[in-house]
Design an enzyme around this catalytic site. Structure first.
Site, mmCIF file in Angstrom:
data_model
loop_
_atom_site.group_PDB
_atom_site.id
_atom_site.type_symbol
_atom_site.label_atom_id
_atom_site.label_comp_id
_atom_site.label_asym_id
_atom_site.label_seq_id
_atom_site.Cartn_x
_atom_site.Cartn_y
_atom_site.Cartn_z
ATOM 1 N N HIS A 191 -48.376 -25.905 -6.068
ATOM 2 C CA HIS A 191 -49.053 -26.905 -5.243
ATOM 3 C C HIS A 191 -50.139 -26.340 -4.327
ATOM 4 O O HIS A 191 -50.048 -25.239 -3.825
ATOM 5 C CB HIS A 191 -48.028 -27.676 -4.395
ATOM 6 N N HIS A 246 -60.192 -16.206 -13.845
ATOM 7 C CA HIS A 246 -59.333 -16.149 -15.031
ATOM 8 C C HIS A 246 -57.918 -15.872 -14.556
ATOM 9 O O HIS A 246 -57.654 -14.835 -13.940
ATOM 10 C CB HIS A 246 -59.806 -15.038 -15.968
#
Length: 148
Positions: free
Chosen positions: A94, A103
């Protein structure tokens, strides 16, 4: 129809996803973050590729040109920038913020409220605990543990 820049290993994974979904636009199929940014700056009209097995909360925002690969898990209120790779089995909890051209490698785990700067690379199996901030263009080694 998806049009690709790049033809290496990353392309082969993304091509398979493109064959599974309906999307239109360019995808930069280049794994190197700096080179992906250079290529993206030359074009307009990008798609997003999300593997059908990825689990993504309805409150997640994903920027143009970004890809989310098989088995990835992206929890509520995450912001993913442009031309980001969220690789196979990566987990983003979250309120995370993932900068453009980053990446997140296979199996990396980002706990809640983690911020990843532009172009940063988070190695395979790395674990970033709650609230960690990674600077732009940093390289986090595979299997690393980053904790506050």
């Amino acid at each position: 129809m998806i049009r690709f820049v790049g033809s290496g290993g990353h392309y082969s994974v993304l091509k398979e996803i493109a064959d599974l979904i309906d999307a239109d636009g360019w995808i930069i199929a280049v794994g190197d973050n700096r080179n992906r940014k250079k290529e993206a700056e030359k074009l307009e009209g990008f798609a997003k590729l999300i593997h059908p097995s990825a689990v993504i909360s309805s409150t997640v925002s994903i920027g143009e040109g970004s890809v989310v690969l098989s088995g990835a898990l992206v929890m509520p209120h995450v912001s993913i920038g442009r031309h980001v790779i969220v690789n196979s089995g990566a987990q983003i909890d979250h309120h995370g913020k993932i900068g453009d051209y980053a990446h997140i490698a296979p199996g990396a785990v980002l706990c809640g409220n983690v911020t990843i700067g532009e172009g940063a690379f988070i190695g395979a199996g790395a674990i970033l605990t709650q609230g960690v901030v990674i600077k732009p263009w940093d390289f986090i080694r595979a299997g690393s543990l980053y904790a506050l």
